[in-house]
Design a protein around this motif. Structure first.
Motif, PDB file in Angstrom:
ATOM      1  N   GLN A  76       1.130  11.326  -1.160  1.00 52.48           N
ATOM      2  CA  GLN A  76       1.015  12.484  -0.269  1.00 52.48           C
ATOM      3  C   GLN A  76       1.262  11.999   1.145  1.00 52.48           C
ATOM      4  OE1 GLN A  76      -2.213  15.901   0.199  1.00 52.48           O
ATOM      5  NE2 GLN A  76      -2.996  13.925   0.749  1.00 52.48           N
ATOM      6  N   ARG A  77       2.213  12.602   1.825  1.00 55.09           N
ATOM      7  CA  ARG A  77       2.498  12.205   3.203  1.00 55.09           C
ATOM      8  C   ARG A  77       1.332  12.616   4.095  1.00 55.09           C
ATOM      9  NH1 ARG A  77       7.022  14.573   7.233  1.00 55.09           N
ATOM     10  NH2 ARG A  77       6.845  12.964   8.835  1.00 55.09           N
ATOM     11  N   ILE A  78       0.886  11.670   4.898  1.00 55.60           N
ATOM     12  CA  ILE A  78      -0.191  11.930   5.856  1.00 55.60           C
ATOM     13  C   ILE A  78       0.361  11.676   7.252  1.00 55.60           C
ATOM     14  CG2 ILE A  78      -2.453  11.194   6.702  1.00 55.60           C
ATOM     15  CD1 ILE A  78      -3.132  10.463   3.775  1.00 55.60           C
ATOM     16  N   VAL A  79       0.220  12.672   8.114  1.00 55.08           N
ATOM     17  CA  VAL A  79       0.620  12.536   9.510  1.00 55.08           C
ATOM     18  C   VAL A  79      -0.594  12.927  10.343  1.00 55.08           C
ATOM     19  CG1 VAL A  79       2.210  13.279  11.333  1.00 55.08           C
ATOM     20  CG2 VAL A  79       3.002  13.155   8.951  1.00 55.08           C
ATOM     21  N   LEU A 119       0.805  -1.219   0.000  1.00 55.85           N
ATOM     22  CA  LEU A 119       0.000   0.000   0.000  1.00 55.85           C
ATOM     23  C   LEU A 119       0.840   1.271   0.000  1.00 55.85           C
ATOM     24  CD1 LEU A 119      -2.790  -0.951   2.572  1.00 55.85           C
ATOM     25  CD2 LEU A 119      -2.845  -1.147   0.070  1.00 55.85           C
ATOM     26  N   GLY A 120       2.015   1.230   0.637  1.00 56.13           N
ATOM     27  CA  GLY A 120       2.832   2.443   0.723  1.00 56.13           C
ATOM     28  C   GLY A 120       3.967   2.257   1.697  1.00 56.13           C
ATOM     29  N   GLU A 121       4.342   3.342   2.366  1.00 50.05           N
ATOM     30  CA  GLU A 121       5.417   3.266   3.354  1.00 50.05           C
ATOM     31  C   GLU A 121       5.098   4.194   4.511  1.00 50.05           C
ATOM     32  OE1 GLU A 121       8.665   6.167   1.330  1.00 50.05           O
ATOM     33  OE2 GLU A 121       8.450   4.181   0.432  1.00 50.05           O
ATOM     34  N   ALA A 144       0.097   8.176  13.209  1.00 51.13           N
ATOM     35  CA  ALA A 144       0.331   7.600  11.884  1.00 51.13           C
ATOM     36  C   ALA A 144       1.160   8.571  11.059  1.00 51.13           C
ATOM     37  CB  ALA A 144      -0.991   7.317  11.188  1.00 51.13           C
ATOM     38  N   ASP A 145       2.083   8.010  10.303  1.00 53.20           N
ATOM     39  CA  ASP A 145       2.909   8.783   9.380  1.00 53.20           C
ATOM     40  C   ASP A 145       3.152   7.861   8.191  1.00 53.20           C
ATOM     41  OD1 ASP A 145       4.808  10.203   7.962  1.00 53.20           O
ATOM     42  OD2 ASP A 145       6.085  10.614   9.710  1.00 53.20           O
TER      43      ASP A 145
END
Length: 160
Positions: A124-127, A45-47, A64-65
């Protein structure tokens, strides 16, 4: 391409990944602390990572990051849900008609969360930081009495 998963299958994927040490980012080979668990984000899914910290009975923090490879749609069923305060520190999330972007927060009452579709855009980075709070603990903090939520806050806690 968009990947669509049920909430159940999404969390199943997350929890199948190896637990990692939150400080070093290395695999956790020791007996993990079940009050503080960090999972690597599923590679398909991603990293990134998810971290869940159980501070005390009735109070859980989620951190979450992550960044997805593809657009991700999560199908959430109607479900039991505690009080939640969520802060978006980076990125944008949307659930049905609501959208949250960096610097915004949401506050949700407890009881039953509605069926909803949430979308996480690709690359897109999600934090985000979430606080889940049992209504009984909120009542204890406000009134000083266990399991007593003052009437003015009763709309935040609906029976499930």
């Amino acid at each position: 391409m968009t990947i669509t998963l049920t909430q159940h299958h999404y969390w199943e994927l997350v929890q199948q990944t190896r637990e990692i040490d939150a400080a070093s980012g290395q695999p956790n080979h020791s007996h993990p602390d079940k009050h503080d668990i960090t999972w690597k984000y599923p590679k398909p899914l991603g990293e990134g990572y998810y971290r869940i910290i159980h501070l005390r009975k009735g109070l859980v923090i989620g951190i979450a990051d992550y960044q997805t490879h593809d657009d991700l749609t999560i199908l959430n069923p109607e479900r039991e849900h505690p009080l939640e305060i969520a802060y978006i520190l980076a990125g944008t999330l949307s659930c049905d008609s609501r959208s949250f972007t960096s610097g915004q927060h949401s506050f949700c009452g407890s009881g039953m969360a509605p069926k909803e579709v949430c979308k996480k855009p690709s690359h897109q980075r999600i934090v985000e930081v979430d606080f889940h709070l049992a209504p009984s603990l909120l009542g204890q903090w406000i009134s000083g009495e266990p399991d007593h939520l003052p009437a003015v806050f009763s709309h935040l806690s609906k029976p499930s």
